[in-house]
Design an enzyme around this catalytic site. Structure first.
Site, short mmCIF file in Angstrom:
data_model
loop_
_atom_site.label_atom_id
_atom_site.label_comp_id
_atom_site.label_asym_id
_atom_site.label_seq_id
_atom_site.Cartn_x
_atom_site.Cartn_y
_atom_site.Cartn_z
N ASP A 1 0.85 -1.19 0.00
CA ASP A 1 0.00 0.00 0.00
C ASP A 1 0.89 1.24 0.00
O ASP A 1 1.15 1.83 1.05
CB ASP A 1 -0.92 -0.03 1.22
CG ASP A 1 -1.92 1.11 1.24
OD1 ASP A 1 -1.89 1.95 0.31
OD2 ASP A 1 -2.73 1.18 2.18
N HIS A 2 1.34 1.62 -1.18
CA HIS A 2 2.32 2.69 -1.31
C HIS A 2 1.89 3.74 -2.33
O HIS A 2 1.12 3.44 -3.25
CB HIS A 2 3.69 2.13 -1.73
CG HIS A 2 4.32 1.26 -0.67
ND1 HIS A 2 5.31 0.35 -0.93
CD2 HIS A 2 4.08 1.16 0.68
CE1 HIS A 2 5.66 -0.27 0.18
NE2 HIS A 2 4.93 0.21 1.17
N SER B 1 3.61 1.78 11.00
CA SER B 1 3.83 3.21 11.26
C SER B 1 4.29 3.97 10.03
O SER B 1 4.48 5.19 10.10
CB SER B 1 4.84 3.39 12.40
OG SER B 1 6.06 2.75 12.10
N GLY B 2 4.48 3.28 8.89
CA GLY B 2 4.69 3.98 7.63
C GLY B 2 6.15 4.21 7.28
O GLY B 2 7.07 3.94 8.06
N GLU B 3 6.34 4.70 6.05
CA GLU B 3 7.66 5.09 5.55
C GLU B 3 7.61 6.52 5.03
O GLU B 3 6.60 6.95 4.47
CB GLU B 3 8.12 4.18 4.40
CG GLU B 3 8.04 2.69 4.68
CD GLU B 3 6.75 2.10 4.14
OE1 GLU B 3 6.52 0.90 4.37
OE2 GLU B 3 5.97 2.84 3.50
N ASN C 1 6.38 7.15 1.42
CA ASN C 1 4.98 6.99 1.04
C ASN C 1 4.01 7.84 1.85
O ASN C 1 2.80 7.77 1.62
CB ASN C 1 4.59 5.52 1.19
CG ASN C 1 5.25 4.68 0.13
OD1 ASN C 1 4.97 4.84 -1.05
ND2 ASN C 1 6.15 3.80 0.54
N GLY D 1 11.03 -4.48 16.74
CA GLY D 1 11.93 -4.53 17.89
C GLY D 1 11.16 -4.65 19.19
O GLY D 1 9.92 -4.60 19.20
#
Length: 328
Positions: free
Chosen positions: A37-38, A105-107, A110, A175
């Site tokens: 989803d980008h 949490s996204g990039e 995008n 993490g």
């Protein structure tokens, strides 16, 4: 038994082709499909970025048994969480219960270019995600929701079309801090590396919270099948050299040009060390087994190269799936 999935890589193909590939993936025996989803491809050489939610709706309608995941949707910047809840409920109805909402949490690539709001630090992004998940879960109950939070406001919102099968939530965690924050909020874990400690930590956190132990652990593995290994290595380098940067790097770079610059010194041999390339199934089996051994229940393969999907599905998919299932 481990479920093996197929990746609808929106960066590699247009929407009509991806629907056809989803139908073929179901016919050839894949258990599920994940859909990226980008808003942008990682590299300009990939060349595509159709809307994931329109695509998921079309795939849900065109398939019958294939499980579906958004992989993953950021519900806090490019979309408001109330819109994500509505989209997820609608796709679940169309899929007749086969859809799982994957969240993260996204990039930078995008999100920031769409909203124009800049790119917050990871602590801020995780706070937004936690609040977004709370809103999404409340809306998926069908109740009217009012919310005044640190990041979002919702006023008298209600979903009018709810699926009979509730939408499960899978959340990307990379993490121990993410696990501590999101283990109780997620039905399933999405992870980017075959990290047995992370998986064990997630199960332990769920047990401590009194949650059931049936959560799935979902991962993704790029492969570059081709009858000729040198061709496969060259293609993987051209289109997927960004993959080796890891989540900490990939989440922060802002544009395809930045990914190209950051990977300009990556050699084809470097890519081939991390991505199984060529016709031999053994490296793919070995890579999948690293995820199995770490406790993953669902592993989605990415066939690198949009132009190779037809051949991969027609020639390689069934023998590969047979070998993977025989191996465990």
């Amino acid at each position: 038994m481990t479920r093996i999935g197929y990746t609808l890589m929106t960066e590699q193909n247009g929407p009509a082709e991806l629907v056809e590939y989803a139908v073929a993936a179901e016919e050839h025996g894949f258990d599920f499909a994940v859909c990226s989803d980008h808003f942008s491809p990682w590299l300009a050489s990939q060349g595509h970025a159709p809307n994931a939610w329109a695509l998921l709706g079309a795939v849900a309608h065109a398939t019958e048994r294939l499980g579906l995941y958004s992989f993953v949707t950021c519900p806090s910047m490019r979309y408001h969480p109330a819109v994500v809840a509505q989209q997820a409920a609608t796709v679940q109805i169309l899929a007749e219960g086969r859809f799982t909402l994957g969240l993260g949490s996204g990039e930078n690539l995008n999100e920031h270019i769409v909203t124009g709001a800049g790119w917050p630090n990871v602590r801020h992004r995780q706070g937004m995600l936690a609040e977004a998940i709370k809103i999404i879960r409340e809306l998926l109950t069908g109740e009217t929701v009012d919310h005044e939070g640190d990041y979002f406001q919702v006023a008298q919102a209600r979903l009018w079309d709810l699926p009979e099968v509730p939408v499960a939530l899978a959340v990307a965690m990379s993490g121990p801090n993410g696990v501590e924050r999101f283990a109780a909020a997620a039905d399933h874990l999405i992870a980017v590396q075959p990290d047995a400690d992370l998986v064990a930590h997630w199960h332990a956190a769920r047990t401590a919270a009194g949650l059931p132990g049936d959560g799935r652990v979902i991962g993704q593995l790029p492969v570059c099948w081709d009858p000729d290994r040198e061709t496969a290595v060259a293609r993987a380098h051209r289109q997927f050299r960004w993959f080796g940067g890891g989540w900490a790097v990939n989440s922060e770079l802002p544009t395809p040009a930045a990914f190209a610059a950051a990977t300009r010194y990556v050699r084809p041999s470097d890519v081939a060390e991390g991505i199984p390339c060529g016709p031999d199934p053994e490296p793919i089996l070995a890579a999948v087994n690293r995820y199995r051994d770490a406790g993953f229940t669902d592993i989605a393969l990415i066939q690198v190269g949009g132009e190779t999907q037809d051949a991969f599905l027609a020639e390689a998919a069934e023998p590969l799936l047979s070998a993977l299932r025989a191996d465990g």
